[in-house]
Design a protein around this motif. Structure first.
Motif, PDB file in Angstrom:
ATOM      1  N   VAL A 180       0.691  -0.863   0.062  1.00 21.14           N
ATOM      2  CA  VAL A 180       0.074  -0.076   0.158  1.00 21.14           C
ATOM      3  C   VAL A 180       1.382   0.804  -0.140  1.00 21.14           C
ATOM      4  O   VAL A 180       1.850   1.630   1.069  1.00 21.14           O
ATOM      5  CB  VAL A 180      -1.077  -0.070   1.566  1.00 21.14           C
ATOM      6  N   LYS A 181       0.391   2.444  -0.894  1.00 21.78           N
ATOM      7  CA  LYS A 181       1.180   3.533  -0.853  1.00 21.78           C
ATOM      8  C   LYS A 181       0.298   4.574  -0.373  1.00 21.78           C
ATOM      9  O   LYS A 181      -0.798   4.453   0.300  1.00 21.78           O
ATOM     10  CB  LYS A 181       0.902   3.881  -2.336  1.00 21.78           C
ATOM     11  N   LEU A 182       1.340   4.851   0.727  1.00 20.60           N
ATOM     12  CA  LEU A 182       1.336   5.916   2.290  1.00 20.60           C
ATOM     13  C   LEU A 182       1.519   8.006   1.214  1.00 20.60           C
ATOM     14  O   LEU A 182       3.175   7.516   1.109  1.00 20.60           O
ATOM     15  CB  LEU A 182       1.571   5.756   3.267  1.00 20.60           C
ATOM     16  N   PHE A 183       0.962   8.647   1.671  1.00 26.03           N
ATOM     17  CA  PHE A 183       1.865   9.676   1.288  1.00 26.03           C
ATOM     18  C   PHE A 183       2.071  10.491   2.461  1.00 26.03           C
ATOM     19  O   PHE A 183       2.047   9.856   3.320  1.00 26.03           O
ATOM     20  CB  PHE A 183       0.636  10.397   1.639  1.00 26.03           C
ATOM     21  N   VAL A 184       3.287  10.801   2.376  1.00 25.55           N
ATOM     22  CA  VAL A 184       5.250  11.298   2.967  1.00 25.55           C
ATOM     23  C   VAL A 184       5.019  12.841   2.726  1.00 25.55           C
ATOM     24  O   VAL A 184       4.680  13.095   2.191  1.00 25.55           O
ATOM     25  CB  VAL A 184       6.228  10.436   3.608  1.00 25.55           C
ATOM     26  N   GLU A 185       5.292  13.686   4.089  1.00 27.82           N
ATOM     27  CA  GLU A 185       5.984  14.446   3.607  1.00 27.82           C
ATOM     28  C   GLU A 185       7.305  14.946   4.927  1.00 27.82           C
ATOM     29  O   GLU A 185       6.943  14.392   5.500  1.00 27.82           O
ATOM     30  CB  GLU A 185       4.933  15.898   4.089  1.00 27.82           C
ATOM     31  N   ALA A 191      -2.379   7.572   7.068  1.00 28.48           N
ATOM     32  CA  ALA A 191      -2.320   6.181   7.340  1.00 28.48           C
ATOM     33  C   ALA A 191      -3.441   5.489   6.007  1.00 28.48           C
ATOM     34  O   ALA A 191      -4.072   6.241   4.893  1.00 28.48           O
ATOM     35  CB  ALA A 191      -2.982   5.680   8.593  1.00 28.48           C
ATOM     36  N   ARG A 192      -3.294   4.730   5.545  1.00 32.63           N
ATOM     37  CA  ARG A 192      -3.896   3.918   4.669  1.00 32.63           C
ATOM     38  C   ARG A 192      -5.348   3.952   5.077  1.00 32.63           C
ATOM     39  O   ARG A 192      -5.639   3.887   5.820  1.00 32.63           O
ATOM     40  CB  ARG A 192      -2.945   2.196   4.670  1.00 32.63           C
ATOM     41  N   GLY A 193      -5.872   4.301   3.665  1.00 33.47           N
ATOM     42  CA  GLY A 193      -7.246   4.531   3.585  1.00 33.47           C
ATOM     43  C   GLY A 193      -7.158   6.358   3.667  1.00 33.47           C
ATOM     44  O   GLY A 193      -8.826   6.528   3.674  1.00 33.47           O
ATOM     45  N   TYR A 194      -6.537   7.150   3.863  1.00 27.36           N
ATOM     46  CA  TYR A 194      -6.755   8.734   4.420  1.00 27.36           C
ATOM     47  C   TYR A 194      -5.988   9.149   2.605  1.00 27.36           C
ATOM     48  O   TYR A 194      -4.855   9.095   2.401  1.00 27.36           O
ATOM     49  CB  TYR A 194      -5.791   9.076   5.322  1.00 27.36           C
ATOM     50  N   PRO A 195      -6.974   8.813   1.871  1.00 28.02           N
ATOM     51  CA  PRO A 195      -5.853   9.846   0.630  1.00 28.02           C
ATOM     52  C   PRO A 195      -5.410  10.924   0.675  1.00 28.02           C
ATOM     53  O   PRO A 195      -5.501  11.478   1.798  1.00 28.02           O
ATOM     54  CB  PRO A 195      -7.089  10.110  -0.307  1.00 28.02           C
ATOM     55  N   PRO A 196      -4.322  11.430  -0.013  1.00 26.57           N
ATOM     56  CA  PRO A 196      -4.291  10.635  -1.054  1.00 26.57           C
ATOM     57  C   PRO A 196      -3.187   9.337  -0.688  1.00 26.57           C
ATOM     58  O   PRO A 196      -2.665   8.781  -1.710  1.00 26.57           O
ATOM     59  CB  PRO A 196      -2.672  11.463  -1.591  1.00 26.57           C
ATOM     60  N   SER A 197      -3.346   9.126   0.474  1.00 28.97           N
ATOM     61  CA  SER A 197      -2.966   7.607   0.512  1.00 28.97           C
ATOM     62  C   SER A 197      -3.642   6.729  -0.105  1.00 28.97           C
ATOM     63  O   SER A 197      -4.781   6.310  -0.188  1.00 28.97           O
ATOM     64  CB  SER A 197      -2.476   7.013   1.885  1.00 28.97           C
ATOM     65  N   GLY A 256      -9.701  -2.146  -0.142  1.00 27.63           N
ATOM     66  CA  GLY A 256     -11.206  -2.487  -0.740  1.00 27.63           C
ATOM     67  C   GLY A 256     -11.355  -3.483   0.745  1.00 27.63           C
ATOM     68  O   GLY A 256     -12.212  -3.084   0.581  1.00 27.63           O
ATOM     69  N   ASP A 257     -10.749  -4.355   1.223  1.00 29.91           N
ATOM     70  CA  ASP A 257     -10.955  -5.108   1.818  1.00 29.91           C
ATOM     71  C   ASP A 257     -10.790  -4.707   3.376  1.00 29.91           C
ATOM     72  O   ASP A 257      -9.535  -4.009   3.685  1.00 29.91           O
ATOM     73  CB  ASP A 257     -10.054  -6.334   1.423  1.00 29.91           C
ATOM     74  N   VAL A 258     -11.356  -4.561   4.233  1.00 30.42           N
ATOM     75  CA  VAL A 258     -11.029  -4.645   5.644  1.00 30.42           C
ATOM     76  C   VAL A 258     -10.030  -5.350   6.125  1.00 30.42           C
ATOM     77  O   VAL A 258      -8.922  -5.249   7.497  1.00 30.42           O
ATOM     78  CB  VAL A 258     -12.369  -5.353   6.233  1.00 30.42           C
ATOM     79  N   GLU A 259      -9.623  -6.665   5.922  1.00 25.53           N
ATOM     80  CA  GLU A 259      -7.682  -6.965   6.579  1.00 25.53           C
ATOM     81  C   GLU A 259      -6.710  -6.460   5.927  1.00 25.53           C
ATOM     82  O   GLU A 259      -5.841  -7.214   6.362  1.00 25.53           O
ATOM     83  CB  GLU A 259      -8.166  -8.774   5.603  1.00 25.53           C
ATOM     84  N   HIS A 260      -6.955  -5.473   5.278  1.00 24.01           N
ATOM     85  CA  HIS A 260      -5.663  -4.944   4.845  1.00 24.01           C
ATOM     86  C   HIS A 260      -5.639  -3.692   6.152  1.00 24.01           C
ATOM     87  O   HIS A 260      -5.202  -2.820   5.752  1.00 24.01           O
ATOM     88  CB  HIS A 260      -5.798  -4.333   3.372  1.00 24.01           C
ATOM     89  N   TYR A 261      -6.626  -3.416   6.769  1.00 32.39           N
ATOM     90  CA  TYR A 261      -6.194  -2.387   7.578  1.00 32.39           C
ATOM     91  C   TYR A 261      -6.214  -3.088   9.051  1.00 32.39           C
ATOM     92  O   TYR A 261      -7.625  -4.221   9.549  1.00 32.39           O
ATOM     93  CB  TYR A 261      -7.951  -2.012   8.176  1.00 32.39           C
ATOM     94  N   SER A 262      -5.338  -2.704  10.228  1.00 37.78           N
ATOM     95  CA  SER A 262      -5.135  -3.317  11.624  1.00 37.78           C
ATOM     96  C   SER A 262      -4.384  -2.687  12.073  1.00 37.78           C
ATOM     97  O   SER A 262      -3.489  -2.244  11.737  1.00 37.78           O
ATOM     98  CB  SER A 262      -4.784  -5.046  11.218  1.00 37.78           C
ATOM     99  N   GLN A 263      -4.477  -3.142  13.484  1.00 33.62           N
ATOM    100  CA  GLN A 263      -3.282  -2.216  14.669  1.00 33.62           C
ATOM    101  C   GLN A 263      -1.857  -2.838  14.057  1.00 33.62           C
ATOM    102  O   GLN A 263      -1.378  -1.634  14.167  1.00 33.62           O
ATOM    103  CB  GLN A 263      -3.970  -2.828  15.767  1.00 33.62           C
ATOM    104  N   ALA A 264      -1.911  -3.897  13.730  1.00 36.86           N
ATOM    105  CA  ALA A 264      -0.332  -3.997  13.638  1.00 36.86           C
ATOM    106  C   ALA A 264      -0.273  -4.003  11.893  1.00 36.86           C
ATOM    107  O   ALA A 264       0.608  -3.201  11.688  1.00 36.86           O
ATOM    108  CB  ALA A 264      -0.424  -6.360  13.103  1.00 36.86           C
ATOM    109  N   LEU A 265      -1.198  -3.642  10.897  1.00 38.32           N
ATOM    110  CA  LEU A 265      -0.348  -3.075   9.950  1.00 38.32           C
ATOM    111  C   LEU A 265      -0.453  -1.063  10.391  1.00 38.32           C
ATOM    112  O   LEU A 265       0.619  -0.967   9.480  1.00 38.32           O
ATOM    113  CB  LEU A 265      -1.810  -3.127   8.845  1.00 38.32           C
ATOM    114  N   THR A 282     -10.955   1.847   8.398  1.00 40.18           N
ATOM    115  CA  THR A 282     -10.207   2.003   9.370  1.00 40.18           C
ATOM    116  C   THR A 282     -11.456   1.341  10.958  1.00 40.18           C
ATOM    117  O   THR A 282     -10.198   1.033  12.047  1.00 40.18           O
ATOM    118  CB  THR A 282     -10.139   2.929   9.174  1.00 40.18           C
ATOM    119  N   THR A 283     -12.073   2.113  11.035  1.00 39.56           N
ATOM    120  CA  THR A 283     -12.860   1.989  12.125  1.00 39.56           C
ATOM    121  C   THR A 283     -13.184   0.127  12.007  1.00 39.56           C
ATOM    122  O   THR A 283     -12.143  -0.597  13.544  1.00 39.56           O
ATOM    123  CB  THR A 283     -14.595   2.346  11.690  1.00 39.56           C
ATOM    124  N   ARG A 284     -13.722  -0.326  11.267  1.00 37.66           N
ATOM    125  CA  ARG A 284     -13.926  -1.548  11.901  1.00 37.66           C
ATOM    126  C   ARG A 284     -12.324  -3.009  11.054  1.00 37.66           C
ATOM    127  O   ARG A 284     -12.447  -3.481  12.290  1.00 37.66           O
ATOM    128  CB  ARG A 284     -14.654  -2.747  10.263  1.00 37.66           C
TER     129      ARG A 284
END
Length: 277
Positions: free
Chosen positions: A9-14, A53-59, A63-72, A190-192
């Motif tokens: 997953v690409k994360l926008f960074v400054e 964070a992932r799920g927050y554009p421009p990151s 589309g899959d809830v399994e790509h969101y977790s505390q570990a990730l 992210t919530t789920r």
């Protein structure tokens, strides 16, 4: 735009400034822009790294809830550090970002010069945990069914934001306008995937007792869901100090930026001085 890659997953960074790095980790309702006051202050003497964070554009928004977790979320911080080419940094996080900061310190202590954990612990109270899960599930549903602008109204105006609204109406309006610009899908997942599945602060107690990283715990005295978890962290983490901010609710860095910058600056400066001794 610059992007770090984390688990595909690409994360926008400054990155702003030079010197010892500080990584700032935003809350659920925020994004990298919430740290503007800190970047302007710390960027004079430190390298300030902010990211979405992932799920927050421009990151990217998986589309899959399994790509969101505390570990990730923890590994996303590590990926940002690797992208920046630094072996360790001071990590500063608020709320969801505070949870990630704590868990990052537990998972990667050698990469953390210090931890600043702000407003973390919402949903940890055993007596209120089931209600927290119900409320979170309802929020996740509203976001995708109503869209961000309408779906966040109750959450954005909850009691944990009331002092911000009182003290700085313009700043509060800007915060909510930026919140409404987020991805409904990303925020819902992210919530789920993260908020509803993460371990509570109390469940991390055994690991926190072994944490060997200087830690600053921050909470507003009107951020009621986070006060007891903050006290628990202070009592459990060996090298911890606690700052309770009067007449302040959740996002201390936004409500009291000058005081926040001063206290955090004193803390990380002291940590760096001790490392040199």
């Amino acid at each position: 735009m610059q992007f770090a890659e984390s688990s595909g997953v690409k994360l926008f960074v400054e990155s702003t400034g030079t010197g010892t790095p500080i990584v700032f980790v935003h809350e659920f309702a925020g994004d990298y822009r919430n740290w503007d006051d800190q970047v302007r202050f710390f960027g004079r003497h430190f390298r300030c790294i902010t990211f979405n964070a992932r799920g927050y554009p421009p990151s990217e928004v998986p589309g899959d809830v399994e790509h969101y977790s505390q570990a990730l979320a923890v590994e996303d911080i590590a990926s940002v550090l690797r992208w920046a080419g630094v072996k360790d940094a001071h990590i500063v996080g608020v709320s969801m970002g505070g949870y990630a900061t704590l868990n990052f310190g537990l998972a990667h202590p050698a990469m953390a010069r210090s931890l600043t954990i702000v407003g973390a612990g919402h949903g940890s109270d055993p007596e209120r945990h089931e209600q927290f899960l119900r409320d979170s599930g309802e929020l996740a549903g509203r976001l995708v069914s109503l869209g961000m602008e309408e779906g966040i109204v109750h959450y954005a105006n909850s009691t944990i934001r009331r002092r911000f609204k009182e003290k700085d109406p313009r700043g509060f309006a800007t915060f909510n306008r930026q919140f409404a610009e987020h991805s409904a899908l990303g925020s819902s997942l992210t919530t789920r995937g993260c908020q509803m599945r993460r371990p509570t602060i109390y469940e991390l107690g055994e690991r926190m007792a072994k944490l060997d990283v200087p830690t600053l715990i921050v909470t507003g005295d009107d951020d009621e869901p986070c006060i007891e978890p903050a006290l628990f962290m202070k009592r459990t983490i060996p090298d911890a100090r606690l700052w309770i901010v009067p007449r302040t609710t959740h996002a201390v860095n936004l409500e009291e930026p000058e005081a926040f910058n001063r206290v955090v600056s004193d803390f990380i400066t002291a940590v760096d001085r001790q490392r040199q001794e």
